[in-house]
Design a protein around this motif. Sequence first.
Motif, PDB file in Angstrom:
ATOM      1  N   LEU A   1      16.545  35.074  30.949  1.00 37.57           N
ATOM      2  CA  LEU A   1      16.993  36.260  31.661  1.00 37.57           C
ATOM      3  C   LEU A   1      15.990  36.664  32.720  1.00 37.57           C
ATOM      4  CD1 LEU A   1      18.284  38.419  28.734  1.00 37.57           C
ATOM      5  CD2 LEU A   1      19.588  37.132  30.414  1.00 37.57           C
TER       6      LEU A   1
ATOM      7  N   ASN B   1      21.000  35.726  22.794  1.00 35.70           N
ATOM      8  CA  ASN B   1      20.634  35.489  24.180  1.00 35.70           C
ATOM      9  C   ASN B   1      19.772  36.600  24.733  1.00 35.70           C
ATOM     10  OD1 ASN B   1      22.258  37.595  24.548  1.00 35.70           O
ATOM     11  ND2 ASN B   1      23.852  36.502  25.657  1.00 35.70           N
TER      12      ASN B   1
ATOM     13  N   HIS C   1      20.406  39.430  25.686  1.00 37.26           N
ATOM     14  CA  HIS C   1      21.069  40.552  26.333  1.00 37.26           C
ATOM     15  C   HIS C   1      22.569  40.429  26.342  1.00 37.26           C
ATOM     16  CE1 HIS C   1      22.644  39.365  30.306  1.00 37.26           C
ATOM     17  NE2 HIS C   1      21.859  38.346  30.084  1.00 37.26           N
ATOM     18  N   SER C   2      23.045  39.500  25.646  1.00 34.02           N
ATOM     19  CA  SER C   2      24.491  39.390  25.622  1.00 34.02           C
ATOM     20  C   SER C   2      25.112  40.594  24.915  1.00 34.02           C
ATOM     21  CB  SER C   2      24.903  38.115  24.902  1.00 34.02           C
ATOM     22  OG  SER C   2      24.432  38.145  23.586  1.00 34.02           O
TER      23      SER C   2
ATOM     24  N   GLY D   1      23.246  43.644  27.480  1.00 32.43           N
ATOM     25  CA  GLY D   1      22.569  43.386  28.734  1.00 32.43           C
ATOM     26  C   GLY D   1      21.265  44.124  28.879  1.00 32.43           C
TER      27      GLY D   1
ATOM     28  N   GLY E   1      29.873  39.648  26.728  1.00 37.27           N
ATOM     29  CA  GLY E   1      29.823  38.816  27.917  1.00 37.27           C
ATOM     30  C   GLY E   1      29.224  39.662  29.033  1.00 37.27           C
ATOM     31  N   PHE E   2      29.868  39.664  30.167  1.00 39.98           N
ATOM     32  CA  PHE E   2      29.416  40.585  31.201  1.00 39.98           C
ATOM     33  C   PHE E   2      29.949  41.969  30.846  1.00 39.98           C
ATOM     34  CE2 PHE E   2      30.275  42.855  35.218  1.00 39.98           C
ATOM     35  CZ  PHE E   2      28.950  43.119  35.532  1.00 39.98           C
TER      36      PHE E   2
ATOM     37  N   ILE F   1      21.598  43.764  33.344  1.00 39.22           N
ATOM     38  CA  ILE F   1      21.946  42.346  33.467  1.00 39.22           C
ATOM     39  C   ILE F   1      21.476  41.822  34.805  1.00 39.22           C
ATOM     40  CG2 ILE F   1      23.907  40.791  33.725  1.00 39.22           C
ATOM     41  CD1 ILE F   1      25.369  42.470  31.614  1.00 39.22           C
TER      42      ILE F   1
ATOM     43  N   ARG G   1      27.282  38.808  36.716  1.00 41.50           N
ATOM     44  CA  ARG G   1      26.951  37.429  36.405  1.00 41.50           C
ATOM     45  C   ARG G   1      27.674  36.945  35.159  1.00 41.50           C
ATOM     46  NH1 ARG G   1      20.903  36.564  37.904  1.00 41.50           N
ATOM     47  NH2 ARG G   1      20.595  38.182  39.463  1.00 41.50           N
TER      48      ARG G   1
ATOM     49  N   GLN H   1      27.996  35.459  31.726  1.00 40.19           N
ATOM     50  CA  GLN H   1      27.105  35.560  30.574  1.00 40.19           C
ATOM     51  C   GLN H   1      27.484  34.497  29.541  1.00 40.19           C
ATOM     52  OE1 GLN H   1      24.543  38.165  30.469  1.00 40.19           O
ATOM     53  NE2 GLN H   1      25.200  37.979  32.602  1.00 40.19           N
TER      54      GLN H   1
ATOM     55  N   GLN I   1      22.404  30.782  26.186  1.00 42.90           N
ATOM     56  CA  GLN I   1      22.909  32.122  25.843  1.00 42.90           C
ATOM     57  C   GLN I   1      24.161  32.052  24.980  1.00 42.90           C
ATOM     58  OE1 GLN I   1      23.721  34.376  29.372  1.00 42.90           O
ATOM     59  NE2 GLN I   1      21.572  34.864  29.750  1.00 42.90           N
TER      60      GLN I   1
ATOM     61  N   LEU J   1      25.788  34.814  22.196  1.00 46.42           N
ATOM     62  CA  LEU J   1      27.097  35.432  22.427  1.00 46.42           C
ATOM     63  C   LEU J   1      28.016  35.212  21.224  1.00 46.42           C
ATOM     64  CD1 LEU J   1      28.060  36.978  24.934  1.00 46.42           C
ATOM     65  CD2 LEU J   1      29.337  34.934  25.585  1.00 46.42           C
TER      66      LEU J   1
END
Length: 771
Positions: free
Chosen positions: A19, A173, A175-176, A179, A647-648, A656, A660, A662, A667, A671
């Motif tokens: 990230l 990940n 930040h999944s 974010g 996801g996003f 994030i 983008r 994700q 990652q 997720l």
Amino acid sequence: MADSSDYEDDNWRDRGLGLDPSPSLPNAPRTYERGPVPQQPYVPKPPFLPSAPPPPGQQPYYEPQRDEQYGREHQEQNPFRPQQQPPATPPTTPPAQGRPSSFGPGSNGVPARPPAGNGTPPRPSSNGNAGWSGPAPQPNPFAPSSPPPPPLSPPPPPSLPSSPPSSPSQSSNGHSSNGVIGNGLPPQPPRPPQRLQPPDASRAQQEEPRRRYEPGPGPEPVWGHERRPEPPQQRPPEPSRLSDAAQAYGAGRSQEGARPDESRRREQRYDPQQEDARRRESEQRYEAQQEDPARREGERRYEPQQEDARRPESEQRYEARQEDAPRRESERRYEPQQEDARRPESEQRYGAQADEARRYEVAAAQPRESERVVEQSTQPQEIRLRGDGPRENGYLTDPSAEYEVNAPMTEEPPGESPATEGSRPIGARRRADVQQDAPSQVPAEQVTSHRAARRAFANHTEPAPTSPPQPAAATNSTGGDAEVSPYGGPAAKSNQPAETTGDQAKRPRRYRVHHLRDFKNRGEKWAMLTAYDQYTAEIFDQAGIPVLLVGDSAANNVYGYDTTLRVTVDELIPLARAVANAAQRALVVADLPFGSYQASPEQAFHTAVRFMKEAGVQAVKLEGGRTVVPMVEKLTQSGIPVMAHIGFTPQSEHSIGGYRVQGRGEQAAGLIDDAVALAAAGAFSLVLEMVPGDVAAEITKRIPIPTIGIGAGRDTDAQVLVWQDMAGLRSGTMPRFVKQYADLRGILTSAATSYAAEVANGAFPADEHTF
Ligand SMILES: Nc1nc(=O)c2c([nH]1)NC[C@@H]1CN(c3ccc(C(=O)N[C@@H](CCC(=O)O)C(=O)O)cc3)CN21
Ligand SMILES: CC(C)C(=O)C(=O)O
Ligand SMILES: [Mg+2]
């Protein structure tokens, strides 16, 4: 091996997985987003965003200063942020250079606007050059000066990561979830360990997982993915670990060809000849309708004086794009049951609507001489719906208090005098007052107004059985699922069409969570749409859309904000109320706005209760992965269905670092872990936004709840689009995942232009419009 400590100590957050370590807004206040939450009273500390709006009337909302606030680079990533317009650019000039988009002019699939003089005044802004539907579409507001930033990680490998999710470096990940993890921000307080479900299958085998939403037979773990009704021999082996999952996924892919219906569908998708034939057939039918003499008297009434059956340029442009422009791969992928959804056909099926559309189109081909006169009036208006007024932000002032304290409800009977209205909170009005305008609530005997009569008519001409592909699912589980309230009240719905024949009989009175689960069990795909108002809700509901989402995307599609972060609970609730009141069958879900649920499960609960009470929605949606598991648990345990979203996650765009994809590469494991944890926490469905198709497919297999994709490929259980994108109402650069099924913007532009022209030249109002 991922034991519970993975969650207790939040180690998983710190596994920076490619990230951007320094996403946007390093100095942004985080009070609402990540405050030291659960036990502390919730005290709004405006301004909660880095750039507080200026006082009313001081400066335009999208002032240049925002560049400095968010940074030029970020702004360029944001296709929804209204940008400063090159003032010299004439309205009809397409952007010289735009971000590649299938809806922009030039190489992106949208033919340049034909020269004027074909009967339709020029559109103020063409696709590909405008921003949100919100404030002031101006010439080329979204033509970025640089291509989009490269993805954080390289394109996804052909298969999923082979390491198990238990590996600390891959089980999340970072930040999944929402974010905001792994970016240097302070960690959130530890969560009760017993609430969290480890996603790894090994633990699943040791403990009985929660199965709140697990349908069907068999003692499968909650993250088992044997949900789809495929022949047993075609099923991949049950992946208990990610490496197995990857293997299974590959196997599933290789067997795709063995599924005749699937392969047939795909052949159709990729057969341009068939598509051409279908299109021409549709057009012929459409033309025939144009000549159709059997029009209702009531429609003639609205017929323009100068009949000109030529279709407006907007439609020609729309169809030209459909036909001529090289269509992108993504469009082909998202082709619905092919031409079924194409406008002419649907117009034929929806007779009244078709005629109405024709009226507009005929009107659009009206006076050319006056175009010049009305040109000015068709220029985009500087409508600033964004509130400059009081900014209460819609947050509970004291989420620790009981709901009734914050928004007391007076459950008064429907016949109550409106005299007391002003003294009651909005929520207290509830449906008793609002239902008169809600089609679902208007008894037949009350159908006296023009609008009500049209509603009744529309109900009787509900979509024919063949359109759109209706999930038949509801039938079995509902068979005679007459959704009559056992408590009486508005469930009378006497103007609701009788459940008679065709798919109508298959539809439930009201789509519920278990119907969606049934869809998944039967492998029936379905569509979700956003809705923010009565009429769209009514239309989509009658079109058979089983789930309507009152998204926080209302921020940029209703209120004209640049991001979803701006919209408040107080702003969203009225929209949700309109949708909930208008939707008869659809399950109505409301997004919980940014800042209204992250602080604690209690805050989430109070916000969700507001949406349930004050708007009447049946479920709520919130963004985030494992970080919001406690909130999901709290809500579901309180009887509030929760749609999750990973996801996003647009509410985390600043963390994030832009819009983008994700879940790419490494990652993916995180997720998947998020998805499994959310399903285990009790979410009834899961939105996957901008997730690689293969990862979304894997998640869809892994969890028993329906996945709803937006930019997540074709293998999710359902799809969702923002309706203004889907119907071509908004202009500007579209995300890649959007497919436009109509050109409402062109139609409305034509209608408004013609109306203005007729007023200007005296053609309207005519005698028949005069009392
Ligand atoms: N009208 C509208 N449509 C949406 O889909 C939408 C909203 N509003 N508002 C809230 C969120 C924001 N969403 C967005 C916004 C932008 C992109 C976007 O620009 N995507 C680019 C870049 C993808 C990439 O970097 O890989 C794309 O081409 O799809 C995607 C989703 C989805 N949501
Ligand atoms: C894009 C969908 C999923 C959404 O969250 C919204 O519209 O707010
Ligand atoms: Mg949303």
